[in-house]
Design an enzyme around this catalytic site. Structure first.
Site, PDB file in Angstrom:
ATOM      1  N   MET A 233       6.054  23.362   3.271  1.00 41.53           N
ATOM      2  CA  MET A 233       5.068  23.784   4.256  1.00 41.53           C
ATOM      3  C   MET A 233       5.746  24.307   5.524  1.00 41.53           C
ATOM      4  O   MET A 233       6.944  24.147   5.719  1.00 41.53           O
ATOM      5  CB  MET A 233       4.146  22.616   4.599  1.00 41.53           C
ATOM      6  CG  MET A 233       3.339  22.096   3.418  1.00 41.53           C
ATOM      7  SD  MET A 233       2.299  20.685   3.831  1.00 41.53           S
ATOM      8  CE  MET A 233       1.093  21.441   4.920  1.00 41.53           C
TER       9      MET A 233
ATOM     10  N   ASP B 172       3.032  21.228  -0.316  1.00 42.98           N
ATOM     11  CA  ASP B 172       3.701  20.294  -1.223  1.00 42.98           C
ATOM     12  C   ASP B 172       3.166  18.864  -1.141  1.00 42.98           C
ATOM     13  O   ASP B 172       3.026  18.198  -2.170  1.00 42.98           O
ATOM     14  CB  ASP B 172       5.212  20.329  -1.025  1.00 42.98           C
ATOM     15  CG  ASP B 172       5.659  20.064   0.401  1.00 42.98           C
ATOM     16  OD1 ASP B 172       4.813  19.834   1.288  1.00 42.98           O
ATOM     17  OD2 ASP B 172       6.885  20.097   0.639  1.00 42.98           O
TER      18      ASP B 172
END
Length: 494
Positions: free
Chosen positions: A81, A240
């Site tokens: 991210m 994630d």
């Protein structure tokens, strides 16, 4: 038999996981790469490396399993991210992506607080401004690389650059979008107020979709590079941590995910947007429609155990290292460990925080230090969980743990005692990539909801429950909480 493919674009490798229609993993493909540190505190990566790795991982898993392209029904994406991928109007990469672990933007974080107001920022986005997020990276580029800034036409997150190469579409999921600090948490979309305050064009933002929503299809060009079939749908997927939570079945309030790798993450699903008043834990949208989550992040969880092993017993396997620690009584005979070896994010967003052993005596041995590390990490995770509970997260019925740290029965028991909850493991081991595959399966109609897919595909097995040592650890945690405030002036002076 039909299959779905989950793709996880991490910081060091891209993994492709092929899952059949019964939820079983048929194969895994992996392609690795490096990130660069051009200056201290910087962390960058060439987005084109992600694409090359994604294509290689997909080809690898198809080749190793013998599954043909027309037997892949859909693809789901996950990945690291917060990274800032800047593209021009022709979708050319303008500079290396600035990654989640880059720490150059302290001044830009303060500028964001001043522009929006610290409390208003948390009210809108659910988060304080931290260097890891995407928004301060944009302000840094504007201030330091105006020649790049003036050519920007699109902002993407790491996995969404791979989506662009697969489908030609500019899109993201709402969980990853929420990690930019440019998102309205309650509205589940880009915040016009934040974008305007920071003078960032809304036209740069990709379309924000729910995790199982189809965002495009494999183009003929991408089909040629990956071996997939042109026209195969690609769903939004998830950042994630959200995808990893789906991969262990943490998709409804009351079930918490614990990721115990180099870092430690406590992830709690909620049915409404919540935020911690000081922004000491993160609040994001979930990749599950109509769900949100809170998340505490410890930077050195398994990393602390690796450090103590490498310093005191290099070459020793973890099983041998922990055998001795199991002989030490709870509380490590008065020894505490602060796990802030690389600074901290939750509950102390302090890059200057440092690790420490407190209470050392001549009677302490290596085994005491090792056990104190296990306990200190557990206490730090409890700090984050307590902040989430105070913000309104339901007390967990079960914590589903994943990551390398769960291989230790001793550590799992300590976690159960300190967190005061049952710790369970699951029968899936592919984390975020598996969660992305679940979202793909829902996106093409194999299951009506993410919750239904998880109930059918993921089995949790209890590994430990709070035992008689829980009371000792409750007292130890109270003492542990006093250590950071006492030592912070020393950290900051140094």
């Amino acid at each position: 038999m039909s299959h779905v493919l989950g793709l996880d674009v991490s910081t060091t490798a891209t993994k492709a996981v092929l899952v059949d229609d019964a939820g079983a993993v048929r194969g895994v493909g992996l392609a690795e790469y490096d990130f660069s540190v051009p200056r201290p505190l910087w962390s960058e990566q060439d987005p084109r490396a992600w694409w090359d790795a994604a294509a290689a991982a997909i080809r690898s898993v198809l080749r190793s399993t013998g599954v043909t392209a027309d037997d892949v029904s859909a693809i789901g994406l996950s990945g690291q991210m917060h990274g800032a991928v800047l593209l021009d109007r022709d979708d050319h990469v303008l500079r290396p992506a600035i990654l989640w672990n880059d720490q150059r933007t302290v001044a830009e974080c303060e500028a964001i607080r001043e522009a929006i107001g610290p409390q208003r920022l948390i009210e809108i986005t659910g988060n304080d401004a931290l260097p890891g997020f995407t928004a301060p990276k944009l302000l840094w580029v504007r201030a330091h690389e105006p020649e790049v800034w003036n050519r920007v036409a699109h902002l993407l997150l790491p996995k969404d650059y791979v989506r662009l190469r697969l489908t030609g579409s500019h899109a993201t999921d709402k969980a990853d979008g929420a990690g930019t600090l440019l998102f309205d948490l309650a509205a589940r979309d880009w915040s016009a107020e934040v974008l305007a305050a920071l003078d960032i064009p809304v036209s740069w933002m990709p379309a924000a979709r729910e995790g199982p929503e189809v965002t495009g299809a494999i183009t003929p060009g991408a089909a040629g590079e990956t071996g997939l079939l042109a026209g195969t749908p690609v769903v939004a997927g998830g950042g994630d941590q959200a995808a990893n939570a789906i991969g262990v079945g943490a998709v409804a309030p009351g079930t918490v995910a614990l990721s115990l790798g180099t870092s430690g993450v406590v992830f709690a699903t909620t049915d409404r947007p919540l935020s911690e008043p000081a922004g000491r834990v993160h609040a994001f949208c979930h990749a599950v429609p109509d769900r949100w989550h809170m998340m505490s992040v410890m930077l050195s969880a398994g990393g602390s155990l690796r450090w103590i092993r490498d310093v005191l017993a290099p070459g020793t396997d973890y099983e041998s290292l922990l055998d001795g620690a199991s002989d030490v009584p709870p509380g490590s005979d008065g020894l505490w460990f602060l796990p802030y070896l690389t600074g901290e994010r939750s509950p102390h967003p302090d890059p200057l925080a440092r690790g420490a052993f407190v209470g050392l005596t001549i009677a302490h041995e290596r085994r005491h230090l090792v056990r104190a590390v296990l306990e200190g990490v557990a206490y730090g995770l409890r700090d984050g969980l307590d902040l989430m509970l105070a913000a309104g997260v339901p007390a967990p019925d079960q914590i589903r743990a994943s990551g390398g740290g769960t291989a230790s029965r001793l550590w799992v028991q300590i976690l159960a005692d300190v967190l005061d909850a049952e710790i369970a493991t699951v029968d899936t081991a592919e984390g975020a990539a598996y969660g992305a595959a679940v979202l793909a399966a829902v996106g093409v109609g194999w299951h009506p909801r993410v919750e239904d897919a998880c109930a059918l595909w993921i089995t949790a097995t209890a590994a430990a429950a709070p035992g008689p040592d829980a009371a000792t650890y409750a007292e130890g945690h109270q003492a542990y909480r006093e250590l950071y405030p006492a030592l912070a002036p020393v950290f900051h002076r140094a």
